[in-house]
Enzyme design. Structure first.
Site, PDB file in Angstrom:
ATOM      1  CB  CYS A  68     -10.292   8.330  44.903  1.00  0.00           C
ATOM      2  SG  CYS A  68      -9.754   8.077  46.620  1.00  0.00           S
ATOM      3  CG  HIS A  72     -15.073   8.446  46.098  1.00  0.00           C
ATOM      4  ND1 HIS A  72     -14.693   7.657  45.055  1.00  0.00           N
ATOM      5  CD2 HIS A  72     -14.114   8.318  47.051  1.00  0.00           C
ATOM      6  CE1 HIS A  72     -13.555   7.060  45.352  1.00  0.00           C
ATOM      7  NE2 HIS A  72     -13.182   7.452  46.549  1.00  0.00           N
TER       8      HIS A  72
END
Length: 528
Positions: A371, A469
């Site tokens: 991310c 994630h």
């Protein structure tokens, strides 16, 4: 009428989340329809889940998941079926323990700190804005409370038991008129039974319990049905005199003493990580000699979020996860992972100031950016002022991946499943991986590049960036990465050993063995 158990605490990190997860799994095993709930949470460790349909349709989130073919334990939800939103990781984990599909009702108010005294306010999964604490309580708390009541009522309509988790201490007398997760939950969840939890490892457990009871509002104090002592080491009988005197003084029974035994549940927030500037190693208690182990350096960003992404690696035999500060020497690391961050640009500036760019340029092992960690590995970040409090225009990245990121006000929150074409740090992985995306900014290639985890990823022969994630929660990706790290280090991986019990089952076993469930009127181990 639905029964509500509020697991409150004398302080933060006393074991509330573990007790709540254990109760959820135990009750689910006993055939009880149970749901977790936390009215207000403060954490940057979040998960993407379904939101109920507009108009307050009861059970809509779970029905939508069922319609999209979702498995009841742990993900695989289809995209596009319903709006998705964010909740704290603990309620996501507790939902899996309860064997229900997680929705935003489980954690209707989430505060995500981003630095400078501000937090992003997320109400029923949707980001509202960034506010200082005073502004939140003055201008938004009434809305937050209404959302919490609405979400609780939906859960109560669909389940026999709601296991609510408090936040911090229930005895914060400066907050009693606006304590949504503790005092207000006990009040609007009619008939709530309160269990107070104290961590004996901190010292002063009996004093903490006694003081907490004394400082609670009278109407909430009347709902306390018992207390738990957690993280005890040694001979339990040593506590007997203290337990007897505490019960005599307060009339509140000690329902259990839980030993120090970490079931392996994801941490709720970054408080469990080492402080900025400090180093800590996890996973070194697996019995594998250090000279046969590999070290994954996880950079402890100042505004780290979703640090739980690294926890599956900690449980791999022979893998040490070293949480290191931005100015750390990477010479002893075999791989580097840059986790997510609540403020990518400001953390990029902090990394550059600490000299991390030079250390990264000299490092020749596998590198993974997750991310925000992916974004800083690219060539540049445009529209930095959308997120940053320090920069407005274009900020150069570390240039290890041929991508650039542009920020906008839009925020992506989605559960996703991606096909894997393993390359670079996950060479050899195949099949699919599931996880979630929570981010601002879109990264696009500036040159041809492999995209091994779908369009929101990029990789070279040794560097991987992805918005996914939960990547390492997928065994195929995790195993490939660990194999690649051992290969790069020149070491032979140890035997994997037997399969450990799931964290949810381990938490349930703690509760079954060490809590007087019969005194709470709950099914016991004999009832399973």
């Amino acid at each position: 009428m639905t029964r509500t158990l509020l697991v409150a605490g004398t302080a933060s990190h006393v074991g509330k989340s573990t007790v709540a997860a254990g109760l959820c799994r135990h009750l689910a095993d006993a055939g009880v329809s149970v749901a977790p709930f936390k009215a207000q949470n403060m954490s940057n460790n979040a998960r993407a889940v379904l939101a109920p349909a507009a108009g307050g349709d009861r059970g809509a989130g779970e029905r939508a998941a069922a319609e999209s073919g979702a498995r009841r334990e742990g993900g695989g939800l289809g995209e596009g079926e319903r709006r998705e939103g964010e909740i704290g990781v603990s309620q996501y984990v507790q939902a899996r323990a309860a064997r229900i599909t997680p929705t935003t009702d489980l954690n209707p108010v989430l505060l995500k700190p981003r630095g400078d005294g501000e937090s992003q306010l997320v109400v029923q999964g949707e980001a509202v804005g960034h506010f200082e604490a005073g502004s939140y309580y003055d201008d938004h708390w009434v809305r937050a409370r209404a959302a919490a009541v609405e979400s609780f009522e939906r859960l109560a309509a669909d389940h026999e038991v709601v296991v609510a988790e408090g936040a911090g201490s229930i005895a914060e007398i400066n907050l009693h008129d606006r304590d949504l997760a503790n005092v207000e939950t006990a009040r609007f969840a009619d008939g709530t039974d309160v269990i107070v939890v104290a961590d004996i490892e901190r010292g002063g457990a009996f004093a903490s319990l006694y003081g907490t009871l004394e400082l609670m509002p009278d109407d909430v104090r009347e709902r306390v049905v018992g207390a738990l002592v957690t993280k005890f080491r040694g001979d339990r009988s040593i506590l007997d005199p203290g337990i007897a005197e505490f019960e005599d003084r307060t009339g509140v029974p000690i329902l259990g003493v839980l030993p120090y035994d970490d079931p392996g549940l994801p941490e709720e927030d970054s408080v469990s990580l080492p402080a900025e500037g400090e180093r800590a190693v996890r996973g070194d208690d697996d019995g594998v000699p250090d000279d046969r182990a590999v070290t994954v350096a996880a950079v402890r960003l100042p505004r780290v979020s979703n640090g739980t992404d690294l926890e599956p690696l900690e449980r791999e035999p022979g893998v040490r996860v070293a949480y290191v500060p931005p100015n750390a020497d990477l010479g002893e690391a075999d791989a580097v992972v840059l986790p997510g961050t609540k403020n990518t640009v400001d953390d990029l500036l902090a990394l550059r100031e600490a000299g991390f760019g030079e250390a990264l340029a000299e490092f020749d092992g596998p590198i993974v950016g997750l991310c925000g960690g992916y974004q800083v590995l690219g060539e540049r970040i445009r529209n930095a002022g959308v997120e940053s409090t320090a920069e407005r225009g274009t900020v150069p990245g570390f240039g290890l991946l041929p991508v650039e990121t542009s920020f906008s006000a839009d925020k992506r929150v989605a559960q996703v499943t991606r096909s894997v074409d393993g390359t670079g740090p996950i060479a050899g992985a195949s099949g699919t991986v599931s996880g979630y995306e929570i981010h601002m900014g879109e990264s696009t290639p500036t040159a041809p590049v492999d995209r091994p985890v779908g369009p929101a990823s990029a990789a070279t022969d040794r560097v991987l960036g992805t918005y996914l994630h939960g990547l390492f929660e997928n065994e195929n990706a995790r195993s490939a990465f660990v194999a690649r790290v051992f290969e790069a280090s020149g070491k032979t991986p140890p035997d994997a050993g037997g399969k450990a019990a799931s964290p949810h089952d381990a938490a349930a076993e703690l509760v079954r063995e060490h809590v007087d469930l019969a005194a709470l009127g709950l099914p016991t181990a004999r009832d399973l």
